[in-house]
Design a protein around this motif. Structure first.
Motif, PDB file in Angstrom:
ATOM      1  N   GLY B  75       0.808  -1.222   0.000  1.00  0.00           N
ATOM      2  CA  GLY B  75       0.000   0.000   0.000  1.00  0.00           C
ATOM      3  C   GLY B  75       0.832   1.258   0.000  1.00  0.00           C
ATOM      4  O   GLY B  75       0.353   2.346   0.278  1.00  0.00           O
ATOM      5  N   GLU B  76       2.113   1.117  -0.316  1.00  0.00           N
ATOM      6  CA  GLU B  76       3.039   2.260  -0.315  1.00  0.00           C
ATOM      7  C   GLU B  76       3.125   2.815  -1.734  1.00  0.00           C
ATOM      8  O   GLU B  76       3.548   2.107  -2.641  1.00  0.00           O
ATOM      9  N   ARG B  77       2.728   4.089  -1.966  1.00  0.00           N
ATOM     10  CA  ARG B  77       2.626   4.604  -3.329  1.00  0.00           C
ATOM     11  C   ARG B  77       3.674   5.639  -3.680  1.00  0.00           C
ATOM     12  O   ARG B  77       3.654   6.167  -4.788  1.00  0.00           O
ATOM     13  N   THR B  78       4.561   5.976  -2.742  1.00  0.00           N
ATOM     14  CA  THR B  78       5.522   7.041  -3.044  1.00  0.00           C
ATOM     15  C   THR B  78       6.880   6.455  -3.369  1.00  0.00           C
ATOM     16  O   THR B  78       7.412   5.645  -2.610  1.00  0.00           O
ATOM     17  N   TYR B  79       7.403   6.845  -4.523  1.00  0.00           N
ATOM     18  CA  TYR B  79       8.721   6.382  -4.925  1.00  0.00           C
ATOM     19  C   TYR B  79       9.702   7.529  -4.819  1.00  0.00           C
ATOM     20  O   TYR B  79       9.450   8.627  -5.325  1.00  0.00           O
ATOM     21  N   VAL B  80      10.808   7.288  -4.113  1.00  0.00           N
ATOM     22  CA  VAL B  80      11.841   8.317  -4.009  1.00  0.00           C
ATOM     23  C   VAL B  80      12.985   7.884  -4.902  1.00  0.00           C
ATOM     24  O   VAL B  80      13.553   6.805  -4.721  1.00  0.00           O
ATOM     25  N   ASN B  81      13.314   8.690  -5.902  1.00  0.00           N
ATOM     26  CA  ASN B  81      14.353   8.256  -6.846  1.00  0.00           C
ATOM     27  C   ASN B  81      15.746   8.590  -6.345  1.00  0.00           C
ATOM     28  O   ASN B  81      15.916   9.109  -5.230  1.00  0.00           O
ATOM     29  N   SER B  82      16.739   8.308  -7.185  1.00  0.00           N
ATOM     30  CA  SER B  82      18.129   8.458  -6.720  1.00  0.00           C
ATOM     31  C   SER B  82      18.503   9.911  -6.439  1.00  0.00           C
ATOM     32  O   SER B  82      19.495  10.182  -5.788  1.00  0.00           O
ATOM     33  N   ASN B  83      17.702  10.841  -6.945  1.00  0.00           N
ATOM     34  CA  ASN B  83      17.974  12.249  -6.653  1.00  0.00           C
ATOM     35  C   ASN B  83      17.122  12.786  -5.503  1.00  0.00           C
ATOM     36  O   ASN B  83      17.148  13.974  -5.222  1.00  0.00           O
ATOM     37  N   GLY B  84      16.339  11.883  -4.893  1.00  0.00           N
ATOM     38  CA  GLY B  84      15.502  12.317  -3.782  1.00  0.00           C
ATOM     39  C   GLY B  84      14.165  12.890  -4.196  1.00  0.00           C
ATOM     40  O   GLY B  84      13.391  13.369  -3.365  1.00  0.00           O
ATOM     41  N   LYS B  85      13.880  12.842  -5.513  1.00  0.00           N
ATOM     42  CA  LYS B  85      12.606  13.374  -5.987  1.00  0.00           C
ATOM     43  C   LYS B  85      11.514  12.336  -5.790  1.00  0.00           C
ATOM     44  O   LYS B  85      11.756  11.132  -5.914  1.00  0.00           O
ATOM     45  N   LYS B  86      10.300  12.788  -5.447  1.00  0.00           N
ATOM     46  CA  LYS B  86       9.212  11.854  -5.160  1.00  0.00           C
ATOM     47  C   LYS B  86       8.281  11.683  -6.352  1.00  0.00           C
ATOM     48  O   LYS B  86       8.004  12.629  -7.079  1.00  0.00           O
ATOM     49  N   PHE B  87       7.831  10.434  -6.530  1.00  0.00           N
ATOM     50  CA  PHE B  87       6.892  10.131  -7.611  1.00  0.00           C
ATOM     51  C   PHE B  87       5.769   9.261  -7.087  1.00  0.00           C
ATOM     52  O   PHE B  87       5.967   8.511  -6.128  1.00  0.00           O
ATOM     53  N   ASN B  88       4.616   9.362  -7.747  1.00  0.00           N
ATOM     54  CA  ASN B  88       3.508   8.466  -7.451  1.00  0.00           C
ATOM     55  C   ASN B  88       3.734   7.171  -8.233  1.00  0.00           C
ATOM     56  O   ASN B  88       3.901   7.190  -9.442  1.00  0.00           O
ATOM     57  N   MET B  89       3.788   6.027  -7.515  1.00  0.00           N
ATOM     58  CA  MET B  89       4.035   4.768  -8.212  1.00  0.00           C
ATOM     59  C   MET B  89       2.792   4.328  -8.951  1.00  0.00           C
ATOM     60  O   MET B  89       1.884   3.744  -8.358  1.00  0.00           O
ATOM     61  N   SER B  90       2.747   4.624 -10.237  1.00  0.00           N
ATOM     62  CA  SER B  90       1.587   4.234 -11.016  1.00  0.00           C
ATOM     63  C   SER B  90       1.949   4.167 -12.487  1.00  0.00           C
ATOM     64  O   SER B  90       2.481   5.123 -13.046  1.00  0.00           O
ATOM     65  N   LEU B  91       1.683   3.018 -13.080  1.00  0.00           N
ATOM     66  CA  LEU B  91       1.972   2.858 -14.504  1.00  0.00           C
ATOM     67  C   LEU B  91       1.067   3.777 -15.317  1.00  0.00           C
ATOM     68  O   LEU B  91       1.517   4.503 -16.198  1.00  0.00           O
ATOM     69  N   THR B  92      -0.223   3.746 -14.984  1.00  0.00           N
ATOM     70  CA  THR B  92      -1.191   4.494 -15.778  1.00  0.00           C
ATOM     71  C   THR B  92      -1.065   5.995 -15.548  1.00  0.00           C
ATOM     72  O   THR B  92      -1.135   6.779 -16.488  1.00  0.00           O
ATOM     73  N   ASN B  93      -0.868   6.404 -14.278  1.00  0.00           N
ATOM     74  CA  ASN B  93      -0.921   7.836 -13.982  1.00  0.00           C
ATOM     75  C   ASN B  93       0.440   8.521 -13.997  1.00  0.00           C
ATOM     76  O   ASN B  93       0.506   9.736 -14.119  1.00  0.00           O
ATOM     77  N   THR B  94       1.523   7.772 -13.843  1.00  0.00           N
ATOM     78  CA  THR B  94       2.844   8.407 -13.884  1.00  0.00           C
ATOM     79  C   THR B  94       3.552   8.127 -15.206  1.00  0.00           C
ATOM     80  O   THR B  94       3.855   9.038 -15.967  1.00  0.00           O
ATOM     81  N   HIS B 123      -3.649  -3.663 -17.306  1.00  0.00           N
ATOM     82  CA  HIS B 123      -3.717  -2.206 -17.383  1.00  0.00           C
ATOM     83  C   HIS B 123      -4.385  -1.720 -18.665  1.00  0.00           C
ATOM     84  O   HIS B 123      -4.118  -2.239 -19.748  1.00  0.00           O
ATOM     85  N   ASN B 124      -5.205  -0.702 -18.511  1.00  0.00           N
ATOM     86  CA  ASN B 124      -5.809  -0.053 -19.666  1.00  0.00           C
ATOM     87  C   ASN B 124      -4.893   1.046 -20.164  1.00  0.00           C
ATOM     88  O   ASN B 124      -4.159   1.648 -19.395  1.00  0.00           O
ATOM     89  N   VAL B 125      -4.960   1.267 -21.440  1.00  0.00           N
ATOM     90  CA  VAL B 125      -4.289   2.432 -21.985  1.00  0.00           C
ATOM     91  C   VAL B 125      -5.359   3.495 -22.122  1.00  0.00           C
ATOM     92  O   VAL B 125      -6.404   3.263 -22.707  1.00  0.00           O
ATOM     93  N   LYS B 126      -5.089   4.667 -21.549  1.00  0.00           N
ATOM     94  CA  LYS B 126      -6.085   5.743 -21.568  1.00  0.00           C
ATOM     95  C   LYS B 126      -6.391   6.172 -22.985  1.00  0.00           C
ATOM     96  O   LYS B 126      -5.499   6.292 -23.817  1.00  0.00           O
ATOM     97  N   GLU B 127      -7.668   6.423 -23.211  1.00  0.00           N
ATOM     98  CA  GLU B 127      -8.064   6.967 -24.509  1.00  0.00           C
ATOM     99  C   GLU B 127      -7.501   8.376 -24.644  1.00  0.00           C
ATOM    100  O   GLU B 127      -7.442   9.134 -23.680  1.00  0.00           O
ATOM    101  N   LYS B 128      -7.083   8.680 -25.854  1.00  0.00           N
ATOM    102  CA  LYS B 128      -6.555  10.044 -26.051  1.00  0.00           C
ATOM    103  C   LYS B 128      -7.699  11.055 -26.061  1.00  0.00           C
ATOM    104  O   LYS B 128      -8.736  10.823 -26.675  1.00  0.00           O
ATOM    105  N   GLU B 129      -7.487  12.163 -25.343  1.00  0.00           N
ATOM    106  CA  GLU B 129      -8.549  13.165 -25.294  1.00  0.00           C
ATOM    107  C   GLU B 129      -8.399  14.158 -26.431  1.00  0.00           C
ATOM    108  O   GLU B 129      -7.328  14.337 -26.962  1.00  0.00           O
TER     109      GLU B 129
END
Lengths: 342, 129
Positions: B75-94, B123-129
């Motif tokens: 249930g942990e959704r925050t990814y901290v990369n090698s530079n210390g920047k935070k990302f939301n762990m999500s294939l579809t949304n990130t 996973h779904n691929v989002k429809e292009k808007e």
């Protein structure tokens, strides 16, 4: 310790180090990525053709099949048509089973002293199992590599990949990760079978006694290739797209040195090149030799048909009729019976 | 051996089979070039992915696997990369937020190297808007 396998092992390690040093230390990318693979391919083709044509040139004056069953005989005696063939069809069957299933190896036995030093022979199937596993796994691995040489990737290669990765292994711990990209069973079967075949040569006294450096070298070499391949695919990953671009370049005769690919790839490529170049000049040539083995590919019809020695010169003969014609009078005088009185 | 012609035929067939990649690539007229990836405007603006490009090229599948483990199991959704920047762990949304052109980004390399990732099984691929 044994000089034979120590020597072969050292040579393979040295070859791997040469490849690594050649790229990472001396920077000879052009030599190791372009010249070496092409030279290896040329050596393979020339060596292979020379060996096979040499065999084709040698005379087989008499049929020498090694038979393993009842010869064709009287009508009520059942012939073993595969193991002692008397027709071309039988020979084709025999060769097919030999090449595809290693039928003769299946009969492998081991000799051992039982109680009271009674020598007993036991059926020993594991050499056959490991040999079959090794050859087929290697074939699958080689065919899978065609994905680097064709664009688009042929359907049968994709099918093979699907079958090979049917069992999905995924294990991800902080220090040991395996499973992505998908695990191909063939690579591990290949490595396992090779280790078995190597262990057999090292640990069984009788087999070690008859093993030479040239028996260990291909084993260590292919172990090196399989290990570097597995390492490259699952652990120390490399840029596959750059490698395919490089492989396609080699195949279309427009070679280009790959950029930004890990050293392990060059080790793999160099060991494969060495294997390809070494192939026709070594025991590995049994791949071609099996087809041209007179003890396998000849029908056992020595008594059925007359086989004339191809280098027979025309012998001057003097038949009995001619002899009697010449000496008839003297024979009659001496009281020796003759066929014709006159 | 008297079957010299047969042996020669076999040898030629063998060499023809072994050199098929050469003939195919020489005569199909295909360029060996790797596929070109298209970056969306958003990806171009960001310049760098969650980790450096060299790392992403060879390790993106493991990264995604770790993300999945982290999100689904912990249930942990925050990814901290090698530079210390935070990302939301999500294939579809990130990932697909920048690389919204899956067919011109993900698929091109995967098809080129005959890889069939199972991401899109779920996973779904989002429809292009």
């Amino acid at each position: 310790m044994n000089l034979n396998y120590l020597f072969s092992f050292t040579v393979v390690v040295a070859l791997a180090m040469i490849a690594w040093a050649g790229i990472d230390v001396w920077g000879l990318n052009g030599l190791f990525c372009i010249a070496v693979p092409y030279v290896a391919a040329i050596l393979f083709i020339i060596g292979f053709a020379k060996k096979v044509l040499g065999w084709a040139d040698s005379y087989v004056p008499f049929r020498i099949p090694t038979t393993c069953g009842q010869e064709k005989s009287l009508p009520w005696i059942k012939q073993n048509k595969i193991d002692n063939p008397s027709t071309t069809t039988g020979v084709v069957m025999r060769m097919f089973f030999e090449i595809v299933l290693f039928r003769s190896l299946f009969r492998n036995t081991k000799a051992k002293f039982k109680d009271n030093y009674r020598l007993s022979y036991r059926w020993e199937i594991f050499l056959w199992v490991a040999a079959l596993a090794f050859h087929y796994a290697f074939a699958v691995v080689v065919l899978r590599h065609l994905r680097f040489f064709f664009e688009p990737v042929p359907q049968f290669v994709q099918l093979l990949e699907k079958a090979d990765s049917f069992f999905r292994f995924e294990f991800f711990a902080p220090f040991f990760k395996i499973g992505l990209p998908g695990v191909y069973l063939s690579g591990f079967v290949l490595l396992g079978a090779l280790l078995f075949l190597l262990g057999r040569r090292i640990f069984l006294g009788q087999v070690r006694y008859v093993s030479l450096a040239s028996d260990y070298f291909p084993l260590f070499l292919i172990i090196g290739i399989a290990a570097s391949g597995i390492l490259m695919r699952y652990f120390a990953k490399v840029d596959v797209i750059a490698i395919k671009e490089f492989a396609m370049g080699l195949a279309s005769l427009h070679p280009k040195v790959p950029e930004g690919v890990g050293a392990i790839f060059y080790v793999h490529l160099f060991l494969v090149s060495v294997l390809v170049a070494y192939f026709p000049y070594s025991k590995l040539m049994h791949a071609g030799g099996i087809f041209l083995s007179p003890t396998r590919n000849l029908a056992n019809n020595n008594r059925e048909k007359r086989h004339i020695n191809p280098w027979n010169y025309s012998v001057k003969t003097h038949t009995y009729e001619e002899y009697e014609e010449e000496f008839r009078e003297k024979m009659i005088e001496a009281g020796i019976p003759v066929e014709k009185e006159q | 051996m008297k079957n010299k012609r047969l042996i020669l035929t076999g040898l030629i067939i063998f060499f023809a089979i072994v050199t098929v990649p050469l003939w195919y690539n020489l005569f199909s007229g295909k360029k060996p070039a790797a596929p070109e990836l298209e970056y969306t405007a958003k990806a171009k603006a960001a310049k760098v992915c969650v980790e450096p490009t060299a790392f992403m090229k060879v390790n993106h599948m493991e990264l995604l696997y770790m993300w999945r483990e982290s999100v689904v199991r912990k249930g942990e959704r925050t990814y901290v990369n090698s530079n210390g920047k935070k990302f939301n762990m999500s294939l579809t949304n990130t990932c697909l937020d920048c690389h919204s052109n899956k067919d011109k980004f993900c698929d091109r390399c995967h098809e080129y190297s005959s890889v069939r990732p199972y991401c899109w099984d779920c996973h779904n691929v989002k429809e292009k808007e």
